[in-house]
Design an enzyme around this catalytic site. Structure first.
Site, PDB file in Angstrom:
ATOM      1  N   LYS A 123       0.899  -1.099   0.131  1.00 37.47           N
ATOM      2  CA  LYS A 123      -0.207   0.191   0.174  1.00 37.47           C
ATOM      3  C   LYS A 123       1.031   1.438   0.139  1.00 37.47           C
ATOM      4  O   LYS A 123       1.860   1.300   0.540  1.00 37.47           O
ATOM      5  CB  LYS A 123      -0.963   0.006   1.308  1.00 37.47           C
ATOM      6  CG  LYS A 123      -2.132   0.927   1.329  1.00 37.47           C
ATOM      7  CD  LYS A 123      -2.810   0.685   2.789  1.00 37.47           C
ATOM      8  CE  LYS A 123      -4.012   1.838   2.499  1.00 37.47           C
ATOM      9  NZ  LYS A 123      -4.861   1.638   3.701  1.00 37.47           N
ATOM     10  N   SER A 198      -9.654   1.752   3.053  1.00 35.58           N
ATOM     11  CA  SER A 198      -8.835   2.467   2.269  1.00 35.58           C
ATOM     12  C   SER A 198      -7.693   1.556   1.563  1.00 35.58           C
ATOM     13  O   SER A 198      -7.102   2.159   0.455  1.00 35.58           O
ATOM     14  CB  SER A 198      -8.079   3.424   3.113  1.00 35.58           C
ATOM     15  OG  SER A 198      -7.164   3.020   3.965  1.00 35.58           O
ATOM     16  N   SER A 222      -9.906  -0.631   7.289  1.00 36.70           N
ATOM     17  CA  SER A 222      -9.228  -0.508   6.041  1.00 36.70           C
ATOM     18  C   SER A 222      -8.527  -1.796   5.335  1.00 36.70           C
ATOM     19  O   SER A 222      -8.131  -1.742   4.216  1.00 36.70           O
ATOM     20  CB  SER A 222      -8.227   0.473   5.872  1.00 36.70           C
ATOM     21  OG  SER A 222      -8.804   1.622   6.217  1.00 36.70           O
TER      22      SER A 222
END
Lengths: 546, 147
Positions: A123, A198, A222
């Site tokens: 990420k 996210s 997330s």
């Protein structure tokens, strides 16, 4: 076998009975079968997922396939699917070179690490020294960190190949990737829908088999919510289990780095690789890390009621009004499956559950307003030229941050202002204590707790964009776990109607602090014995062996 | 002032319905701010609280947070921020008298390393990331005292 719930157990009689469905796939394969991907000779369309990491290791060491061939196969699939998915913000230029280096080591009969040849997505709020790390924000566009995050460093040390940086909502604030400054990621199950957030990019990348496993971060759900939306396994470890050094902080008391995999075993192996105390993170735990990989038993070796005696608590507040019927149905199907495995199920009520959501947003906004004050255009990131220092700060931040981030910083600034600290931040901290206590009480009576990971399946891109409270509402299942700092595993357990082949639904399992081992054991057994469900999205070639 | 002790309520008193619900949101695409279908169970406390806190002054908050906002942004953000802060207000109604605040989840102590300096090995990359550098200084414009 998933059975039809004709007679729901007494404790669950207040819920509607569900019918299980066998899913058949109408896939549109986009790859021919000539690509040398790992083939399992006995895979049928409904066999449970195999650990790709273990298959890769076996294939490499037996010289059945090379790391280079493997990397090429994944990269081809990645490039074919990326235009539709947009999972990645940056791709590594060194993948084949690193794969080559592993092949050379194997040829020289040298030892290679347990992640050798495994392509890992990271990420973009996790620092990598050889690729930009933007946190999905214009304020850090083109920023190249001078160091690797500890989790990344450990992946590399064990032979993992970082294939690229995945898309996210800016600084982790969001549930869909729509708040990324750069692009919106699509759900591989239906490209008109969100992948969740996210860590939407990391989830989509694993779901579409663009990489083997990926790292994400979980502050309020997330990792778990996108895992549910994308039909992959998402593992949120206990707070402190994995070092946060190199994870760009959103809310320091809530953030953790989590793992995505297409099987429970893969998520567990990745967790094993990144866990453990780090002197560079003062909040990282000194608790011993058991070998998470030692218990992934083959389904054929399991006895008839392998989870006999396991006490499972269903969180009552998560199956109330506001949760889609299809989700409830899928969860009840999972309940029935757990019962067949020998579990004892009961309903558990967590008092203060619903207070967790506002408490979470107060704490997260407040902490983020402090953590994001470092992005001022002075030492790194994009700078707006100004005559005067305050203007430089104000304009650099104004230009660099998106709307959601600005709003949360302002809300946090308000909540921490003199005179308001007691009313908001301190009260939220007190609610956190209540939630910790209620979880602890429930986990004294139960081995694990279960709930849905989200109140619905993946919704359409644009559907919740303008309504912040509507989007926050979707986090109700996940935030309390962050407040309590507990570990949780989400794995796909069923489907609802929608998209070309249905939309996956994830089951969340919550464990006691540092008890990832139990979660992985239960999750693995659940997954390996779940019949008639295969979680490969239509975007990926049918016949792709698991 | 007289015996009435007027509390000057600049703060928005939570709308009558809202203090009794954990959450309100609409499922439709329209971005309306009124409370509609209650989605979650009613809160167990029923006392309506009136807030004596000032509502968020968005321009002032923006100044504190060092973010410049356009007038359009102020108009766009203010109602959304107000709505979320009102929603935060439901914590006022909860009895938290004998509850200790939890700073974070863990209870481990003594996780600090020795306070001895170490040289970071990749200074060049750090310096390369600086937008405005004039060796050995990070360059910034002058500071003006605002009065």
């Amino acid at each position: 076998m998933l059975s039809t719930l004709h007679h729901p157990p007494r404790s669950l009689s207040r819920f509607l009975p569900s019918k299980s469905k066998t899913r058949s796939f109408h896939t549109k394969p986009i790859l021919s079968s000539s690509h040398p991907i790992i083939e399992q000779p006995h895979a049928s369309s409904t066999s449970p997922p195999q650990s790709q990491i273990l298959s890769i290791r076996h294939s490499l060491l037996s010289r059945h396939v090379t790391a280079t061939q493997l990397a090429e196969s994944y990269l081809t699939r990645l490039k074919l699917t990326e235009p539709q998915l947009n999972s990645f913000l940056h791709l590594s230029n060194n993948v084949l070179k690193e794969a080559q280096a592993i092949d050379e080591k194997i040829q020289r009969n040298e030892d290679v690490g347990p992640l050798a040849g495994v392509l890992v997505g990271v990420k973009d709020n996790i620092c990598t020294v050889d690729m930009p790390s933007t946190a999905g924000s214009k304020v850090l566009e083109n920023y190249c960190p001078p160091f690797d995050a500890t989790a990344v460093k450990r992946v590399k040390e064990l032979g993992g190949i970082v294939v690229g940086k995945t898309n996210l909502d800016e600084f982790g604030m969001g549930s869909t990737t729509e708040a990324s400054a750069f692009q919106v990621t699509a759900n591989p199950w239906d490209v008109s829908r969100v992948p969740g957030g996210s860590s939407g990019g990391s989830a989509a990348a694993v779901s579409a088999r663009q990489c083997v496993v990926s790292l994400g971060s979980d502050t309020g759900g997330s990792v778990r919510q996108p895992a549910s939306f994308c039909g992959v396994v998402g593992l949120k470890p206990t707070y402190g289990r994995v070092s946060r050094f190199g994870l760009m902080a959103y809310a320091s008391s809530l953030d953790v780095i989590g793992c995505f995999g297409s099987s429970v075993a893969d998520a567990g192996i990745l967790l094993n690789a990144v866990s453990g105390h780090d002197r560079l993170d003062a909040t990282s735990s000194k608790q011993e890390v058991p070998d998470f990989t030692s218990q992934f038993v083959s389904a054929t070796l399991l006895e008839s009621k392998p989870l006999k005696g396991l006490r499972v608590g269903i969180i009552r507040e998560t199956l109330d009004n506001g949760v889609d019927t299809g989700v409830k149905s899928a969860i009840l199907g999972a309940v029935s499956h757990l019962e067949e495995l020998g579990c004892t199920l009961s309903e558990v009520s967590l008092p203060s559950f619903s207070l967790g959501l506002p408490a979470y947003y107060i704490l997260a906004s407040s902490e983020s307003s402090s953590n994001l004050s470092r992005y001022d255009g002075v030492r790194y990131g994009n700078q707006v030229v100004a005559d005067e220092l305050n203007a430089l700060y104000e304009d650099s931040r104004a230009k660099g941050f998106g709307s959601e981030v600005k709003m949360r910083i302002l809300m946090g600034t308000y909540a921490l202002s003199a005179g308001y600290y007691d009313a908001y931040y301190k009260r939220a901290q007190q609610v956190r204590t209540l939630i910790q206590k209620s979880f602890k009480a429930a986990l004294d009576e139960n081995d694990i707790l279960i709930s849905p990971a989200a109140p619905s399946a993946a919704y359409k891109i644009g559907e919740k964009k303008n309504d912040p409270l509507a989007m926050y509402a979707g986090d109700i299942m996940t935030v309390n776990v962050n407040l309590a700092g507990l570990p949780a595993l989400v794995l796909p357990c069923g489907f609802v109607e929608g998209g070309p082949a249905g939309l996956p639904i994830g089951l969340q399992m919550i464990g006691a602090a540092f008890d990832e081992e139990k979660l992985l054991k239960v999750g693995h057994i659940f997954e390996q014995t779940l019949q008639d469900c295969r979680f490969v999205p239509p975007l990926v070639a049918d016949g792709f062996a698991q | 002032m007289g015996s009435k002790g007027l509390l000057l309520l600049k703060g928005v008193a939570p709308p009558k319905k809202q203090s009794n619900y954990i959450f309100n949101y609409t499922r439709t695409r329209s971005s309306s701010w009124s409370s509609k279908t209650p989605i979650f169970r009613e809160c167990s406390t029923t006392t309506a609280t009136t807030s004596s806190l000032e509502p968020p002054d968005v321009p002032r908050l923006a100044e504190t947070a060092r973010i410049s906002l356009s007038p359009h942004e102020v108009d766009e953000f203010a109602p959304k921020i107000r709505q979320v802060i009102d929603w935060f207000g439901q914590l006022q109604a909860v009895d938290l008298n004998s509850v200790d605040p939890a700073i974070r989840a863990d209870n481990e102590t003594e996780n600090l390393r020795d306070d001895s300096p170490e040289t970071f090995e990749n200074r060049e990359a750090m310096i390369a990331a600086i937008p405005s550098y004039e060796e050995p200084y990070i360059k910034v414009p002058k500071v003006l005292n605002k009065e």
